[in-house]
Design an enzyme around this catalytic site. Structure first.
Site, PDB file in Angstrom:
ATOM      1  N   LYS A 200       0.860  -1.182   0.000  1.00  0.00           N
ATOM      2  CA  LYS A 200       0.000   0.000   0.000  1.00  0.00           C
ATOM      3  C   LYS A 200       0.896   1.232   0.000  1.00  0.00           C
ATOM      4  O   LYS A 200       1.697   1.429   0.909  1.00  0.00           O
ATOM      5  CB  LYS A 200      -0.905  -0.015   1.227  1.00  0.00           C
ATOM      6  CG  LYS A 200      -1.736   1.254   1.339  1.00  0.00           C
ATOM      7  CD  LYS A 200      -2.766   1.143   2.431  1.00  0.00           C
ATOM      8  CE  LYS A 200      -3.517   2.447   2.577  1.00  0.00           C
ATOM      9  NZ  LYS A 200      -4.542   2.379   3.615  1.00  0.00           N
ATOM     10  N   LYS A 253      -2.158  -1.520  -3.851  1.00  0.00           N
ATOM     11  CA  LYS A 253      -3.027  -0.352  -3.804  1.00  0.00           C
ATOM     12  C   LYS A 253      -2.211   0.918  -3.885  1.00  0.00           C
ATOM     13  O   LYS A 253      -1.204   1.009  -3.173  1.00  0.00           O
ATOM     14  CB  LYS A 253      -3.785  -0.401  -2.474  1.00  0.00           C
ATOM     15  CG  LYS A 253      -4.681   0.771  -2.211  1.00  0.00           C
ATOM     16  CD  LYS A 253      -5.246   0.650  -0.824  1.00  0.00           C
ATOM     17  CE  LYS A 253      -5.994   1.935  -0.533  1.00  0.00           C
ATOM     18  NZ  LYS A 253      -6.466   1.992   0.814  1.00  0.00           N
TER      19      LYS A 253
HETATM   20  C1  PBG Z   1      -7.129   3.177   5.425  1.00  0.00           C
HETATM   21  C2  PBG Z   1      -7.598   3.137   4.023  1.00  0.00           C
HETATM   22  C3  PBG Z   1      -7.487   4.155   3.065  1.00  0.00           C
HETATM   23  C4  PBG Z   1      -8.066   3.660   1.896  1.00  0.00           C
HETATM   24  C5  PBG Z   1      -8.530   2.378   2.165  1.00  0.00           C
HETATM   25  N1  PBG Z   1      -8.211   2.065   3.478  1.00  0.00           N
HETATM   26  C6  PBG Z   1      -6.996   5.529   3.215  1.00  0.00           C
HETATM   27  C7  PBG Z   1      -5.591   5.820   3.446  1.00  0.00           C
HETATM   28  O1  PBG Z   1      -4.735   4.963   3.580  1.00  0.00           O
HETATM   29  O2  PBG Z   1      -5.288   7.002   3.548  1.00  0.00           O
HETATM   30  C8  PBG Z   1      -8.169   4.402   0.601  1.00  0.00           C
HETATM   31  C9  PBG Z   1      -9.163   3.878  -0.385  1.00  0.00           C
HETATM   32  C10 PBG Z   1      -9.469   4.803  -1.500  1.00  0.00           C
HETATM   33  O3  PBG Z   1      -8.821   5.837  -1.713  1.00  0.00           O
HETATM   34  O4  PBG Z   1     -10.418   4.496  -2.234  1.00  0.00           O
HETATM   35  N2  PBG Z   1      -8.119   2.734   6.331  1.00  0.00           N
END
Ligand code: PBG
Length: 331
Positions: A200, A253
């Site tokens: 991520k 992601k």
């Molecule tokens: C954290 C989380 C995020 C997203 C999914 N889980 C936000 C982040 O890490 O700032 C982002 C998903 C998206 O942008 O569609 N709980």
């Protein structure tokens, strides 16, 4: 100019030929729909930066889930937005917290027909908006990795007790998968699977999500825990660690700007790989389509097909229900 015996165009000549030789297919069961549920609202609340996506009430959430399942969507991933936030994100593991009660609704409504996944993180629940609990150090406040693991272990139990089939830790703390696996196993939840947000990235494509989940960090950013955009090898190290700690599935992601990482990860592992087409990817396409600059439906299909071609077994996308409907009408 003499053309040799090979003419690749022969197999592109008709829709039927193209369909026969298509290597990548997208089916509704490959899609996972992210859903937001907000505590204390009477009507679904639109999200300005994600046209077409709402923060659900418990009631509208149930309806959206039923609709997605009716279209054959493979899974649902739930995000909660509590009314009260505090420093340690107490609502995240409160059995009466919004995610837990809304998940209970989904279990009775569609629990035997789809996969119910919960995002496991603290940022939606903390008043400072970070994915972990904070510690004071001489150089200021930092996210305390190991104290956060204890919170995640407890949230995993709350989500499992509420009926999650899969928990999806997204906070990028070191050791989070192992901490959650131990906690689940010790409480008799060895059947609950872990989908690790392994690779991520610290991405600006999450901007609209932070409106949806009301979780923009109050200070600083997430770069001390999420991966640096510049790095590819690190994704494989993160994936290997998560698998060693017991992840059942891994995820990359965002998706579109990270298709190289997705390909490397899917070549590297033998577990199912997911990819998250995030809020900013959604917002860009919707904005361009609203201006009449691109053909919305064909771009949606092209992006998700490309994410599958790059190696994703399943795709988390805000278009899941609509795309499933589109795919079904094409058959
Ligand atoms: C954290 C989380 C995020 C997203 C999914 N889980 C936000 C982040 O890490 O700032 C982002 C998903 C998206 O942008 O569609 N709980």
């Amino acid at each position: 100019m003499v053309v040799g015996p090979e003419r690749p165009r022969r197999l592109r000549r008709t829709p039927a030929l193209r369909r026969l030789v298509a290597q990548t297919r997208v089916s509704p069961s490959d899609l996972v729909l992210p859903l937001f549920v907000k505590e204390g609202i009477a009507e679904p609340a639109p999200i300005a930066s994600m046209p077409g996506v709402v923060q659900h009430t418990r009631d509208s959430l149930r309806k959206a889930a039923v609709e997605a399942v009716a279209e054959g969507v493979g899974g649902l991933i739930l995000f909660g937005v509590p009314e009260e936030k505090d420093a340690v994100g107490s609502a995240a593991d409160d059995p009466t917290g919004i995610v837990q009660v809304a998940l209970g609704d989904l279990v009775s409504e569609v629990g035997d027909q789809t996969v119910l996944i919960t995002d496991l993180c603290l940022d939606e629940y903390t008043d400072h908006g970070h994915c972990g609990v904070l510690a004071q150090t001489p150089s200021g406040q930092v996210v305390d990795n190991d104290a956060t693991l204890e919170r995640y272990a407890s949230i995993a139990l709350a989500q499992a007790r509420a009926g999650a089939h899969v928990v999806a830790p997204s906070g990028m703390m070191d050791g989070q998968v192992g901490a959650i696996r131990n906690s689940l196993d010790a409480a008799g939840f060895s059947d609950v699977a872990i989908l690790a947000y392994s690779a991520k990235y610290a991405s600006s494509f999450y901007g609209p999500f932070r409106d949806a989940a009301e979780c923009a960090p109050r200070f600083g950013d997430r770069r001390s825990y999420q991966q640096d955009v510049a790095n590819g090898d690190e994704a494989l190290r993160e994936v290997a660690l998560d698998l060693a700690e017991g992840a059942d599935m891994v995820m990359v992601k965002p998706a579109m700007a990270y298709l190289d990482v997705l390909r490397r990860v899917s070549d590297f592992v033998d577990v199912p790989v997911g990819a998250y087409q995030v809020s900013g990817e959604y917002a860009m396409v919707e904005a361009a389509a609203a201006n009449g600059w691109i053909d919305r439906e064909s771009v949606i299909l092209e992006t998700v097909t490309s994410i599958r071609r790059a190696g994703a077994d399943f795709v988390l996308t805000y278009w899941a229900t609509e795309l499933a409907r589109m795919l079904r009408s094409k058959v």
